[in-house]
Write a protein that holds these residues in place. Structure first.
Motif, short mmCIF file in Angstrom:
data_model
loop_
_atom_site.label_atom_id
_atom_site.label_comp_id
_atom_site.label_asym_id
_atom_site.label_seq_id
_atom_site.Cartn_x
_atom_site.Cartn_y
_atom_site.Cartn_z
N SER A 164 34.38 54.46 69.34
CA SER A 164 34.94 54.62 68.00
C SER A 164 36.39 54.17 67.99
CB SER A 164 34.85 56.08 67.54
OG SER A 164 33.50 56.49 67.44
N VAL A 165 36.80 53.57 66.91
CA VAL A 165 38.17 53.11 66.75
C VAL A 165 39.06 54.30 66.42
CG1 VAL A 165 39.70 51.64 65.35
CG2 VAL A 165 37.44 50.81 66.04
N SER A 166 40.26 54.34 66.98
CA SER A 166 41.18 55.44 66.73
C SER A 166 41.73 55.37 65.31
CB SER A 166 42.33 55.39 67.73
OG SER A 166 43.14 54.24 67.52
N GLN A 167 42.49 56.38 64.94
CA GLN A 167 43.05 56.45 63.59
C GLN A 167 44.03 55.31 63.33
OE1 GLN A 167 41.84 58.91 61.65
NE2 GLN A 167 42.93 58.24 59.82
N ASP A 168 44.74 54.87 64.40
CA ASP A 168 45.71 53.78 64.23
C ASP A 168 45.05 52.43 63.98
OD1 ASP A 168 47.77 55.59 64.64
OD2 ASP A 168 47.80 55.26 66.80
N ALA A 169 43.85 52.22 64.52
CA ALA A 169 43.09 50.98 64.34
C ALA A 169 43.93 49.76 64.67
CB ALA A 169 42.55 50.89 62.91
N THR A 170 44.38 49.67 65.93
CA THR A 170 45.18 48.54 66.36
C THR A 170 44.32 47.27 66.44
OG1 THR A 170 44.76 49.04 68.69
CG2 THR A 170 46.70 50.05 67.67
N LEU A 171 44.99 46.13 66.52
CA LEU A 171 44.27 44.86 66.57
C LEU A 171 43.36 44.77 67.79
CD1 LEU A 171 46.98 42.30 65.40
CD2 LEU A 171 44.91 42.96 64.18
N GLY A 172 43.83 45.31 68.91
CA GLY A 172 42.99 45.28 70.12
C GLY A 172 41.70 46.05 69.95
N GLU A 173 41.75 47.18 69.25
CA GLU A 173 40.55 47.97 69.02
C GLU A 173 39.61 47.33 68.01
OE1 GLU A 173 41.78 52.60 69.54
OE2 GLU A 173 42.70 51.56 67.84
N LEU A 174 40.14 46.43 67.20
CA LEU A 174 39.34 45.83 66.13
C LEU A 174 38.68 44.51 66.54
CD1 LEU A 174 41.71 46.45 63.08
CD2 LEU A 174 39.66 47.72 63.68
N ILE A 175 38.81 44.11 67.80
CA ILE A 175 38.24 42.83 68.22
C ILE A 175 36.71 42.86 68.14
CG2 ILE A 175 37.90 41.31 70.20
CD1 ILE A 175 40.76 41.83 71.01
N VAL A 176 36.10 43.88 68.75
CA VAL A 176 34.64 43.97 68.71
C VAL A 176 34.13 44.23 67.30
CG1 VAL A 176 32.62 45.23 69.56
CG2 VAL A 176 34.47 44.63 71.14
N PRO A 177 34.69 45.20 66.54
CA PRO A 177 34.25 45.34 65.15
C PRO A 177 34.45 44.08 64.32
CG PRO A 177 35.48 47.28 65.82
CD PRO A 177 35.63 46.27 66.93
N GLY A 178 35.55 43.36 64.58
CA GLY A 178 35.78 42.11 63.86
C GLY A 178 34.72 41.07 64.18
N LEU A 179 34.31 41.01 65.45
CA LEU A 179 33.25 40.08 65.84
C LEU A 179 31.94 40.46 65.18
CD1 LEU A 179 32.28 37.72 67.57
CD2 LEU A 179 31.94 39.32 69.46
N VAL A 180 31.64 41.75 65.11
CA VAL A 180 30.42 42.21 64.44
C VAL A 180 30.45 41.85 62.96
CG1 VAL A 180 29.09 44.25 63.78
CG2 VAL A 180 30.02 44.07 66.09
N LEU A 181 31.60 42.09 62.32
CA LEU A 181 31.73 41.79 60.89
C LEU A 181 31.61 40.30 60.62
CD1 LEU A 181 32.40 42.84 58.03
CD2 LEU A 181 34.82 42.60 58.61
N ALA A 182 32.13 39.48 61.53
CA ALA A 182 32.16 38.03 61.32
C ALA A 182 30.91 37.32 61.82
CB ALA A 182 33.38 37.42 62.01
N ALA A 183 30.00 38.02 62.49
CA ALA A 183 28.90 37.36 63.19
C ALA A 183 28.09 36.46 62.28
CB ALA A 183 28.01 38.42 63.85
N VAL A 184 27.61 36.99 61.17
CA VAL A 184 26.75 36.20 60.27
C VAL A 184 27.54 35.06 59.64
CG1 VAL A 184 25.34 36.28 58.20
CG2 VAL A 184 25.23 38.16 59.83
#
Length: 307
Positions: A164-184
């Motif tokens: 789970s991503v922390s409350q701060d949601a830093t760019l490093g933590e958002l790499i995998v969620p960003g890849l999931v969001l951008a996949a399609v």
């Protein structure tokens, strides 16, 4: 150029009004917001009447919409049912989703366009076939399946990331969620770039540049790629708003408190002010992104002129 921008801005006004009106009507037919506020136990008539008066729900729907639109121009997007102004929810949610969207767009641009150029230049070869099959698989698998699978493997099994991503949601933590969001979208960018490159590669101006003896890299970057990117830029520009509004599944999986999370909570609780407020901003994002894309056409292709 100036007249074109002014004309486009004027055209955005009826589009904005129509879109917000449609969203306002759709949200108000989802159900009784007071019933959602009271929870499983129904409110007594006196409490329900007081709440409707407090949130302006006792007025006719058209009057509610006019009041809402008038308040928007003063920066007032209403108050959520928990008593918190919607603007405060936006101040915490939009920066997180913007960072997530930036990561997703970077994946689309860097990976999608690169793979598209490689496959377009080597059409019909094994690398082209492999990438096409891979993109077809990515398009076929729903986003929530991809997200849960990566969360399970990378976060739970291999411990490469936090589940789970922390409350701060830093760019490093958002790499995998960003890849999931951008996949399609990444898969579509790859296929669109491939098709555009393959078609323009046979154009006369490319053959002329090669006949003049220009280096292969310059032919690709200065001539072939610039003209081939016009449909890709169109897709990415319109995808910005779609990614911000369509991040509900990704943000739920990785516990990201962004726009998607707030929209989900607003729909679940029939919170009209929250849903309409967030969607209103997303409509503006769509309109501005489309305008910027149209202006970018002239940068990519100098032959394009705006009257």
């Amino acid at each position: 150029m100036g007249r074109y921008v002014v004309r486009r801005l004027l055209q955005m006004i009826p589009v904005f009004v129509g879109a917000t009106l449609l969203i306002f009507l759709m949200v108000n037919v989802m159900g009784d917001p007071i019933a959602g506020l009271c929870g499983e136990r129904a409110c007594d008539p006196a409490t329900a009447a007081q709440l409707k008066k407090e949130f302006g729900l006792d007025k006719p729907l058209w009057q509610q919409y006019l009041t809402y639109m008038g308040n928007i121009f003063t920066g007032d997007f209403g108050t959520a049912f928990n008593g918190q102004p919607v603007t405060e929810l936006m101040a915490t949610a939009f920066p997180v989703t913007i960072r997530l969207t930036v990561v997703a767009i970077l994946f689309e641009i860097v990976i999608g366009i690169t793979l598209g150029v490689i496959t377009g230049l080597h059409r019909g070869r094994p690398v082209d076939t492999g990438v096409l099959l891979a993109t077809l698989v990515v398009i076929s698998v729903p986003t929530f399946v991809t997200g849960l699978l990566l969360q399970l493997l990378l976060g739970v099994q291999w411990h490469w990331i936090q589940p789970s991503v922390s409350q701060d949601a830093t760019l490093g933590e958002l790499i995998v969620p960003g890849l999931v969001l951008a996949a399609v979208s990444l898969a579509y960018v790859t296929r669109l770039t491939r098709t555009s490159i393959a078609e323009n590669k046979r154009s006369d101006y490319v053959r002329t540049a090669i006949a003049k003896g220009l280096p292969r890299r310059r032919v690709i970057t200065r001539h072939l790629l610039r003209n081939s990117l016009i449909p890709v830029v169109t897709f990415i520009g319109t995808d910005i708003g779609a990614l911000m509004g369509g991040a509900i599944a990704t943000e739920r999986i990785f516990n990201i408190h962004g726009v998607g999370y707030q929209l989900y909570q607003g729909i679940l609780r029939h919170n009209t002010q929250t849903v309409v407020g967030f969607v209103t901003v997303l409509v503006l994002v769509f309109l501005v992104a489309n305008l910027l894309v149209d202006l970018l056409y002239a940068v990519l292709d100098p032959r394009i002129r705006y009257a």
